[in-house]
Design a protein around this motif. Sequence first.
Motif, mmCIF file in Angstrom:
data_model
loop_
_atom_site.group_PDB
_atom_site.id
_atom_site.type_symbol
_atom_site.label_atom_id
_atom_site.label_comp_id
_atom_site.label_asym_id
_atom_site.label_seq_id
_atom_site.Cartn_x
_atom_site.Cartn_y
_atom_site.Cartn_z
ATOM 1 N N GLU A 37 34.639 109.186 40.229
ATOM 2 C CA GLU A 37 34.445 110.635 40.206
ATOM 3 C C GLU A 37 33.033 110.983 40.682
ATOM 4 N N PRO A 38 32.826 112.203 41.185
ATOM 5 C CA PRO A 38 31.464 112.611 41.568
ATOM 6 C C PRO A 38 30.547 112.676 40.348
ATOM 7 N N GLY A 39 29.354 112.139 40.476
ATOM 8 C CA GLY A 39 28.386 112.141 39.383
ATOM 9 C C GLY A 39 27.433 113.307 39.518
ATOM 10 N N ASP A 40 27.815 114.461 38.962
ATOM 11 C CA ASP A 40 26.990 115.654 39.110
ATOM 12 C C ASP A 40 26.366 116.128 37.803
ATOM 13 N N CYS A 41 26.404 115.302 36.758
ATOM 14 C CA CYS A 41 25.810 115.653 35.466
ATOM 15 C C CYS A 41 24.674 114.690 35.160
ATOM 16 N N PRO A 42 23.411 115.118 35.325
ATOM 17 C CA PRO A 42 22.293 114.215 35.047
ATOM 18 C C PRO A 42 22.099 114.016 33.547
ATOM 19 N N ALA A 43 21.709 112.804 33.172
ATOM 20 C CA ALA A 43 21.416 112.470 31.777
ATOM 21 C C ALA A 43 20.222 111.521 31.771
ATOM 22 N N PRO A 44 19.281 111.719 30.844
ATOM 23 C CA PRO A 44 18.091 110.862 30.829
ATOM 24 C C PRO A 44 18.444 109.422 30.485
ATOM 25 N N LYS A 45 17.767 108.484 31.160
ATOM 26 C CA LYS A 45 17.998 107.070 30.853
ATOM 27 C C LYS A 45 17.379 106.706 29.519
ATOM 28 N N SER A 46 16.289 107.349 29.166
ATOM 29 C CA SER A 46 15.659 107.156 27.860
ATOM 30 C C SER A 46 14.883 108.430 27.533
ATOM 31 N N PRO A 47 14.557 108.654 26.251
ATOM 32 C CA PRO A 47 13.830 109.866 25.891
ATOM 33 C C PRO A 47 12.495 109.963 26.640
ATOM 34 N N ASN A 48 12.169 111.139 27.061
ATOM 35 C CA ASN A 48 10.918 111.452 27.767
ATOM 36 C C ASN A 48 10.750 110.667 29.067
ATOM 37 N N SER A 49 11.834 110.292 29.693
ATOM 38 C CA SER A 49 11.784 109.553 30.947
ATOM 39 C C SER A 49 12.267 110.447 32.079
ATOM 40 N N PRO A 50 11.601 110.400 33.222
ATOM 41 C CA PRO A 50 12.082 111.204 34.346
ATOM 42 C C PRO A 50 13.299 110.589 35.043
ATOM 43 N N GLU A 51 13.586 109.324 34.764
ATOM 44 C CA GLU A 51 14.732 108.669 35.402
ATOM 45 C C GLU A 51 16.030 109.185 34.791
ATOM 46 N N ARG A 52 17.042 109.344 35.628
ATOM 47 C CA ARG A 52 18.303 109.923 35.187
ATOM 48 C C ARG A 52 19.499 109.078 35.604
ATOM 49 N N TRP A 53 20.508 109.064 34.751
ATOM 50 C CA TRP A 53 21.838 108.615 35.112
ATOM 51 C C TRP A 53 22.542 109.834 35.666
ATOM 52 N N TYR A 54 23.527 109.631 36.515
ATOM 53 C CA TYR A 54 24.347 110.734 36.997
ATOM 54 C C TYR A 54 25.798 110.395 36.708
ATOM 55 N N PHE A 55 26.388 111.137 35.770
ATOM 56 C CA PHE A 55 27.744 110.883 35.310
ATOM 57 C C PHE A 55 28.679 112.005 35.737
ATOM 58 N N CYS A 56 29.990 111.692 35.726
ATOM 59 C CA CYS A 56 30.990 112.742 35.849
ATOM 60 C C CYS A 56 31.031 113.460 34.492
ATOM 61 N N GLN A 57 31.736 114.551 34.400
ATOM 62 C CA GLN A 57 31.737 115.316 33.158
ATOM 63 C C GLN A 57 32.294 114.513 31.988
ATOM 64 N N ARG A 58 33.321 113.743 32.211
ATOM 65 C CA ARG A 58 33.938 112.968 31.132
ATOM 66 C C ARG A 58 32.961 111.940 30.579
ATOM 67 N N TYR A 63 28.545 110.007 26.857
ATOM 68 C CA TYR A 63 27.151 109.581 26.728
ATOM 69 C C TYR A 63 26.414 110.438 25.705
ATOM 70 N N ASN A 64 26.679 111.740 25.712
ATOM 71 C CA ASN A 64 25.975 112.665 24.822
ATOM 72 C C ASN A 64 26.615 112.793 23.449
ATOM 73 N N GLN A 65 27.739 112.162 23.227
ATOM 74 C CA GLN A 65 28.482 112.321 21.979
ATOM 75 C C GLN A 65 27.652 111.956 20.757
ATOM 76 N N LYS A 66 26.886 110.901 20.835
ATOM 77 C CA LYS A 66 26.130 110.446 19.671
ATOM 78 C C LYS A 66 24.629 110.686 19.840
ATOM 79 N N TRP A 67 24.267 111.606 20.727
ATOM 80 C CA TRP A 67 22.867 111.896 20.968
ATOM 81 C C TRP A 67 22.270 112.559 19.730
ATOM 82 N N ASP A 68 21.169 112.019 19.248
ATOM 83 C CA ASP A 68 20.470 112.600 18.106
ATOM 84 C C ASP A 68 19.086 113.033 18.564
#
Length: 178
Positions: A37-58, A63-68
């Motif tokens: 799927e197209p990866g159009d949702c950026p997510a941080p690789k670690s807190p306070n990091s400029p590096e990003r993963w790019y995931f599909c919405q699912r 990835y964000n389900q257990k984000w605290d």
Amino acid sequence: MARHRRSLDWGFPRWRGYGSSREAATVRLCDRHGCEEPGDCPAPKSPNSPERWYFCQRHAAEYNQKWDYFEGLDKEEAAQRAQAEQTENAGYAESAHYGWATSGDGSRSADEMRALDVLGLDSHADFAAIKKAWREKAKEVHPDVRPGDAEAAKQFQTFSVAYEVLRQAEERREWRGS
């Protein structure tokens, strides 16, 4: 004899639309292994990091389900961060005064939606239905009807606060409308 057709890519202005180029569009795929799927949702690789993963919405949701947000902070730091967030977001609350900040279909605030849930009503309920639902619920758990019942008193207070939130919102709407 076949006639040669001229390309529409010549001259100024271009004779074909600017959005109809023939080059292949670059599409970034989801960073989850095996996902096409197209990866159009950026997510941080670690807190306070400029590096990003790019995931599909699912996979972004997974990835964000257990984000605290407060992970690794003690209670005082978490409270300070929550206070800072609330202070930074005060502009949104202030904009509600002007009718800019709304939720859902734009007719009710988040507090009003919670109050409607407490009273068991839909988001499109009018004030007459709100008043009727509040009276019915309040009659069931009123301290005069159930004296000494702490749970009923707590429920009565909850229903009263919900009604008050909705009543004040209705007054604001009437004031703005006139």
